[in-house]
Design an enzyme around this catalytic site. Sequence first.
Site, PDB file in Angstrom:
ATOM      1  CG  ASP A  90     -10.812  13.414  -3.183  1.00 22.73           C
ATOM      2  OD1 ASP A  90      -9.657  12.954  -3.169  1.00 22.73           O
ATOM      3  OD2 ASP A  90     -11.069  14.617  -3.012  1.00 22.73           O
ATOM      4  CD  GLU A  98       2.169   8.014   5.356  1.00 26.02           C
ATOM      5  OE1 GLU A  98       1.275   7.574   4.637  1.00 26.02           O
ATOM      6  OE2 GLU A  98       2.562   9.200   5.313  1.00 26.02           O
ATOM      7  CG  ASP A 102      -0.610  13.766  -0.527  1.00 25.17           C
ATOM      8  OD1 ASP A 102      -1.649  13.605   0.143  1.00 25.17           O
ATOM      9  OD2 ASP A 102       0.529  13.660  -0.046  1.00 25.17           O
ATOM     10  CE  LYS A 125      -1.925  26.745  -4.719  1.00 21.62           C
ATOM     11  NZ  LYS A 125      -1.177  27.196  -3.574  1.00 21.62           N
ATOM     12  CD  GLU A 182      -2.798   1.578   2.214  1.00 19.73           C
ATOM     13  OE1 GLU A 182      -3.711   2.400   2.017  1.00 19.73           O
ATOM     14  OE2 GLU A 182      -2.576   1.051   3.305  1.00 19.73           O
ATOM     15  CG  ASP A 187      10.112   9.733  -1.851  1.00 22.91           C
ATOM     16  OD1 ASP A 187       9.020   9.363  -2.313  1.00 22.91           O
ATOM     17  OD2 ASP A 187      10.867  10.516  -2.449  1.00 22.91           O
TER      18      ASP A 187
HETATM   19  C1  LIG Z   1      -4.197  11.888   1.264  1.00 23.28           C
HETATM   20  S1  LIG Z   1      -3.303  10.789   2.282  1.00 23.28           S
HETATM   21  C2  LIG Z   1      -4.183   9.240   2.105  1.00 23.28           C
HETATM   22  C3  LIG Z   1      -3.890   8.266   3.216  1.00 23.28           C
HETATM   23  C4  LIG Z   1      -4.641   6.932   3.118  1.00 23.28           C
HETATM   24  N1  LIG Z   1      -4.253   6.206   1.917  1.00 23.28           N
HETATM   25  C5  LIG Z   1      -6.136   7.139   3.155  1.00 23.28           C
HETATM   26  O1  LIG Z   1      -6.779   6.927   2.112  1.00 23.28           O
HETATM   27  O2  LIG Z   1      -6.649   7.483   4.224  1.00 23.28           O
HETATM   28  C6  LIG Z   1      -1.830  10.496   1.327  1.00 23.28           C
HETATM   29  C7  LIG Z   1      -0.758   9.801   2.123  1.00 23.28           C
HETATM   30  O3  LIG Z   1       0.367   9.544   1.286  1.00 23.28           O
HETATM   31  C8  LIG Z   1       1.551   9.835   2.016  1.00 23.28           C
HETATM   32  N2  LIG Z   1       2.611  10.156   1.042  1.00 23.28           N
HETATM   33  C9  LIG Z   1       2.655  11.234   0.238  1.00 23.28           C
HETATM   34  N3  LIG Z   1       3.760  11.217  -0.522  1.00 23.28           N
HETATM   35  C10 LIG Z   1       4.437  10.088  -0.182  1.00 23.28           C
HETATM   36  C11 LIG Z   1       5.673   9.510  -0.606  1.00 23.28           C
HETATM   37  N4  LIG Z   1       6.427  10.102  -1.536  1.00 23.28           N
HETATM   38  N5  LIG Z   1       6.069   8.344  -0.061  1.00 23.28           N
HETATM   39  C12 LIG Z   1       5.296   7.735   0.890  1.00 23.28           C
HETATM   40  N6  LIG Z   1       4.124   8.241   1.341  1.00 23.28           N
HETATM   41  C13 LIG Z   1       3.701   9.399   0.814  1.00 23.28           C
HETATM   42  C14 LIG Z   1       1.152  11.032   2.870  1.00 23.28           C
HETATM   43  O4  LIG Z   1       2.024  11.220   3.982  1.00 23.28           O
HETATM   44  C15 LIG Z   1      -0.258  10.652   3.293  1.00 23.28           C
HETATM   45  O5  LIG Z   1      -0.292   9.890   4.461  1.00 23.28           O
END
Ligand SMILES: C[S@@+](CC[C@H](N)C(=O)[O-])C[C@H]1O[C@@H](n2cnc3c(N)ncnc32)[C@H](O)[C@@H]1O
Length: 210
Positions: A149, A63, A113, A117, A38, A90
């Site tokens: 979404d 994460e 994410d 923008k 995931e 990352d």
């Molecule tokens: C909008 S949240 C969604 C979290 C979860 N999947 C949910 O649906 O509730 C996006 C997640 O991706 C993580 N994330 C963003 N960029 C990342 C990266 N380059 N590597 C690992 N995690 C990342 C963020 O820290 C965040 O917890």
Amino acid sequence: MSKRTIKDYDNISIEAQNLTGPLDFADIFGRIAQVHIEIGSGKGTFLLSEATHRPNADFLGIEWARKYYRHAVDRIGRWGLTNVRIIRTDVAAFLPGHVPDESISCFHIYFPDPWPKKRHHKRRFVCTGNIEQIIRCLKPGGVVNIATDHQEYFAAITRVIDMQVSLGRLEQIDFIRAAGAEPAEVVGTNYERKYIKAGRPVYTIAARKL
Ligand SMILES: C[S@@+](CC[C@H](N)C(=O)[O-])C[C@H]1O[C@@H](n2cnc3c(N)ncnc32)[C@H](O)[C@@H]1O
């Protein structure tokens, strides 16, 4: 009211700084089983539910945010799940360096994410380069399952997948609902629950490696 202490569980977390080269999933999980990843596992709600419903599969959550990562490790540890590991790193750097070719049965990407923008679009995880990495890591027949979404990001994700379909690397399939999703949900992550409450639509797409 006193806040519960977040605990570390060494048997759940994988230390990114100790990694050298490709991971050996049989060694990490102590068995040979399907491995699911995931991406952006947040507070670990999907991992907790899916790993409970699917004890024969192994799950790795990736994460970046320390706060969410620690929360997820604490939850998985308290539940005593043996088929989940979480790494704080990352994902874009982790996949090419540490995930072997054709080792993964399914990638789960839920509510990545959206970076709305235009000047930030290059930060979006789902792009051609990262999908090519995912295809490299998937076993033949393995699946990438995506929900968002964000309508405009969804259109961009669809274009990225369609390109791989036209190149004969993927075929589009129906999105696979999570085993623990409630009737109105597709996966039941924290973000999905938040967006359902706000009345926002959820878009899904899935593809299988040919
Ligand atoms: C909008 S949240 C969604 C979290 C979860 N999947 C949910 O649906 O509730 C996006 C997640 O991706 C993580 N994330 C963003 N960029 C990342 C990266 N380059 N590597 C690992 N995690 C990342 C963020 O820290 C965040 O917890």
